[in-house]
Scaffold this motif. Structure first.
Motif, PDB file in Angstrom:
ATOM      1  N   LEU A 191      53.743  79.125  64.160  1.00  0.00           N
ATOM      2  CA  LEU A 191      53.203  80.421  64.582  1.00  0.00           C
ATOM      3  C   LEU A 191      53.415  81.494  63.537  1.00  0.00           C
ATOM      4  N   TRP A 192      54.666  81.686  63.090  1.00  0.00           N
ATOM      5  CA  TRP A 192      55.008  82.841  62.266  1.00  0.00           C
ATOM      6  C   TRP A 192      54.966  82.585  60.769  1.00  0.00           C
ATOM      7  N   ASN A 193      55.110  81.346  60.354  1.00  0.00           N
ATOM      8  CA  ASN A 193      55.152  81.045  58.918  1.00  0.00           C
ATOM      9  C   ASN A 193      54.510  79.694  58.654  1.00  0.00           C
ATOM     10  N   PRO A 194      53.241  79.521  59.033  1.00  0.00           N
ATOM     11  CA  PRO A 194      52.631  78.196  58.943  1.00  0.00           C
ATOM     12  C   PRO A 194      52.582  77.673  57.518  1.00  0.00           C
ATOM     13  N   ILE A 195      52.950  76.402  57.373  1.00  0.00           N
ATOM     14  CA  ILE A 195      52.862  75.734  56.086  1.00  0.00           C
ATOM     15  C   ILE A 195      51.955  74.527  56.232  1.00  0.00           C
ATOM     16  N   THR A 196      51.435  74.054  55.121  1.00  0.00           N
ATOM     17  CA  THR A 196      50.354  73.066  55.143  1.00  0.00           C
ATOM     18  C   THR A 196      50.842  71.622  55.079  1.00  0.00           C
ATOM     19  N   SER A 197      52.156  71.407  55.225  1.00  0.00           N
ATOM     20  CA  SER A 197      52.730  70.077  55.018  1.00  0.00           C
ATOM     21  C   SER A 197      52.649  69.228  56.283  1.00  0.00           C
ATOM     22  N   THR A 198      51.419  68.939  56.725  1.00  0.00           N
ATOM     23  CA  THR A 198      51.224  68.236  57.987  1.00  0.00           C
ATOM     24  C   THR A 198      51.368  66.717  57.863  1.00  0.00           C
ATOM     25  N   ASP A 199      51.368  66.195  56.658  1.00  0.00           N
ATOM     26  CA  ASP A 199      51.651  64.778  56.412  1.00  0.00           C
ATOM     27  C   ASP A 199      52.279  64.672  55.028  1.00  0.00           C
ATOM     28  N   ALA A 229      50.187  66.054  52.134  1.00  0.00           N
ATOM     29  CA  ALA A 229      50.122  67.520  52.156  1.00  0.00           C
ATOM     30  C   ALA A 229      51.465  68.122  51.780  1.00  0.00           C
ATOM     31  N   ALA A 230      52.558  67.483  52.230  1.00  0.00           N
ATOM     32  CA  ALA A 230      53.893  67.972  51.867  1.00  0.00           C
ATOM     33  C   ALA A 230      54.117  67.862  50.368  1.00  0.00           C
ATOM     34  N   ARG A 231      53.654  66.766  49.782  1.00  0.00           N
ATOM     35  CA  ARG A 231      53.787  66.588  48.334  1.00  0.00           C
ATOM     36  C   ARG A 231      53.036  67.707  47.590  1.00  0.00           C
ATOM     37  N   ALA A 232      51.834  68.017  48.049  1.00  0.00           N
ATOM     38  CA  ALA A 232      51.063  69.096  47.421  1.00  0.00           C
ATOM     39  C   ALA A 232      51.759  70.435  47.596  1.00  0.00           C
ATOM     40  N   TRP A 233      52.407  70.635  48.748  1.00  0.00           N
ATOM     41  CA  TRP A 233      53.139  71.882  48.999  1.00  0.00           C
ATOM     42  C   TRP A 233      54.302  72.022  48.019  1.00  0.00           C
ATOM     43  N   VAL A 234      55.046  70.938  47.818  1.00  0.00           N
ATOM     44  CA  VAL A 234      56.157  70.959  46.861  1.00  0.00           C
ATOM     45  C   VAL A 234      55.645  71.249  45.455  1.00  0.00           C
ATOM     46  N   GLU A 235      54.577  70.587  45.076  1.00  0.00           N
ATOM     47  CA  GLU A 235      54.030  70.788  43.735  1.00  0.00           C
ATOM     48  C   GLU A 235      53.568  72.230  43.539  1.00  0.00           C
ATOM     49  N   ALA A 236      53.041  72.840  44.598  1.00  0.00           N
ATOM     50  CA  ALA A 236      52.627  74.239  44.496  1.00  0.00           C
ATOM     51  C   ALA A 236      53.825  75.161  44.328  1.00  0.00           C
ATOM     52  N   ARG A 237      54.936  74.855  45.024  1.00  0.00           N
ATOM     53  CA  ARG A 237      56.145  75.668  44.858  1.00  0.00           C
ATOM     54  C   ARG A 237      56.673  75.555  43.428  1.00  0.00           C
ATOM     55  N   TRP A 294      62.608  74.364  43.628  1.00  0.00           N
ATOM     56  CA  TRP A 294      61.886  73.123  43.887  1.00  0.00           C
ATOM     57  C   TRP A 294      61.539  72.464  42.554  1.00  0.00           C
ATOM     58  N   ALA A 295      61.723  71.148  42.489  1.00  0.00           N
ATOM     59  CA  ALA A 295      61.544  70.400  41.246  1.00  0.00           C
ATOM     60  C   ALA A 295      60.473  69.332  41.417  1.00  0.00           C
ATOM     61  N   PRO A 296      59.867  68.853  40.313  1.00  0.00           N
ATOM     62  CA  PRO A 296      58.858  67.795  40.423  1.00  0.00           C
ATOM     63  C   PRO A 296      59.366  66.563  41.161  1.00  0.00           C
ATOM     64  N   ALA A 297      60.643  66.216  40.976  1.00  0.00           N
ATOM     65  CA  ALA A 297      61.184  65.025  41.634  1.00  0.00           C
ATOM     66  C   ALA A 297      61.165  65.144  43.151  1.00  0.00           C
ATOM     67  N   ASP A 298      61.161  66.376  43.670  1.00  0.00           N
ATOM     68  CA  ASP A 298      61.144  66.565  45.120  1.00  0.00           C
ATOM     69  C   ASP A 298      59.858  66.043  45.742  1.00  0.00           C
ATOM     70  N   ALA A 299      58.793  65.996  44.960  1.00  0.00           N
ATOM     71  CA  ALA A 299      57.514  65.494  45.467  1.00  0.00           C
ATOM     72  C   ALA A 299      57.556  63.995  45.718  1.00  0.00           C
ATOM     73  N   ASP A 300      58.591  63.311  45.229  1.00  0.00           N
ATOM     74  CA  ASP A 300      58.747  61.870  45.450  1.00  0.00           C
ATOM     75  C   ASP A 300      59.889  61.549  46.402  1.00  0.00           C
ATOM     76  N   SER A 301      60.501  62.571  46.978  1.00  0.00           N
ATOM     77  CA  SER A 301      61.630  62.369  47.894  1.00  0.00           C
ATOM     78  C   SER A 301      61.112  62.240  49.325  1.00  0.00           C
ATOM     79  N   GLU A 302      61.152  61.039  49.864  1.00  0.00           N
ATOM     80  CA  GLU A 302      60.648  60.837  51.221  1.00  0.00           C
ATOM     81  C   GLU A 302      61.414  61.656  52.263  1.00  0.00           C
ATOM     82  N   PRO A 303      62.747  61.764  52.175  1.00  0.00           N
ATOM     83  CA  PRO A 303      63.444  62.613  53.158  1.00  0.00           C
ATOM     84  C   PRO A 303      62.988  64.069  53.128  1.00  0.00           C
ATOM     85  N   LEU A 304      62.793  64.626  51.935  1.00  0.00           N
ATOM     86  CA  LEU A 304      62.332  66.010  51.848  1.00  0.00           C
ATOM     87  C   LEU A 304      60.900  66.148  52.364  1.00  0.00           C
TER      88      LEU A 304
END
Length: 208
Positions: A60-68, A71-79, A35-45
Motif C-alpha cells: 500500500l504505502w511503499n510498493p516495490i516491483t519484486s513480485t517474483d 523482478a526482484a533481481r531487476a529491482w536489486v540491479e536498479a538499486r 546493494w551489490a551485484p552479487a545480491d542479484a544472485d542471492s536466492e534468500p535475498l
C-alpha cells in the motif's frame, strides 16, 4: 600554464562533495550496506524481496516491483545502478547475525546541483517494532549531511502512514505541511502526503 600554476589551480579547485561514496553502518543488531551485484544472485535475498512486495503495508504505502525472483533481481540491479549513476544511494538493511533482509533505505537526489535530496525507507514485518527504521534513517541522514553535501533532505509519506510519520519526527525532519493528492499509492488512489524536511544546519535530534 606552468606546472606550478597548474598545481595551484588544482589545490584551489572546489571539491564536488555531492557524490555517493560507498559506506556501511553497524547498528548493533543490523548492518546497512550498499546493494551489490552479487545480491542479484542471492536466492534468500530475492525471496525476501518477493515476500516484501506481498506485505500489505509495503504494497500500500511503499510498493516495490519484486513480485517474483526475476523482478526482484531487476529491482536489486536498479538499486545498484543508482550508485553507479550517482543518482541514488540504496542500502540493504540486514540482520547482523545471519544476513537476512530487514529492509531498505534510499537517499536520492532530487536536485543534485542545489543539494536537494529525498529519503525513503521500508522494513519487512519481522524487523518492525524495535526502532530499526529510525536508527537506519538517522544513520543515512547524518551520512548525507556530513559526507555527501546534502543541503536539504525531505521525507514525503501518505497521511495515513503513521509509522513513517513517526520515523520522520524522531529523526528530526520537521513537518512542513500537506501535499494534496500528490502521489498514487498501491491502492491506485492519489493520497495526501505529509512533507517533512531537515536542513544541514538544523540541530540534530537528541540521541542521534
Amino acid at each position: 600554464m606552468t606546472a606550478s600554476s597548474a598545481a595551484a589551480a588544482t589545490a584551489t579547485a572546489p571539491v564536488d562533495r555531492k557524490t555517493f561514496s560507498h559506506a556501511e553502518f553497524d547498528l548493533g543488531d543490523a548492518v546497512l550496506r550498499p546493494w551489490a551485484p552479487a545480491d542479484a544472485d542471492s536466492e534468500p535475498l530475492l525471496d525476501a524481496l518477493v515476500s516484501a512486495a506481498a506485505d500489505p503495508a509495503i504494497a500500500l504505502w511503499n510498493p516495490i516491483t519484486s513480485t517474483d525472483r526475476d523482478a526482484a533481481r531487476a529491482w536489486v540491479e536498479a538499486r545498484h545502478g543508482g550508485w553507479e549513476r550517482g543518482t541514488s544511494a540504496s542500502f540493504a538493511v540486514l540482520d547482523a547475525t545471519d544476513g537476512a533482509l530487514f529492509g531498505n533505505v534510499t537517499l536520492r537526489w532530487t536536485d543534485r546541483a542545489d543539494g536537494l535530496a529525498m529519503m525513503g525507507y521500508l522494513l519487512l514485518p519481522a524487523a518492525r517494532g524495535r526502532g530499526l527504521a529510525t536508527r537506519a534513517v538517522a544513520a543515512v541522514t547524518d551520512w548525507g549531511f556530513d559526507t555527501v553535501g546534502v543541503r536539504r533532505m525531505e521525507i514525503a509519506h501518505a497521511v495515513g502512514n503513521q509509522a513513517s510519520c513517526g520515523v520522520a519526527d524522531r529523526c528530526g525532519y520537521l513537518s512542513e505541511g500537506v501535499l494534496r493528492e500528490s502521489f498514487r499509492f498501491g491502492d491506485g488512489d492519489y493520497h495526501d502526503e505529509h512533507l517533512h524536511a531537515r536542513l544541514a544546519k538544523d540541530p540534530r535530534p537528541e540521541g542521534n
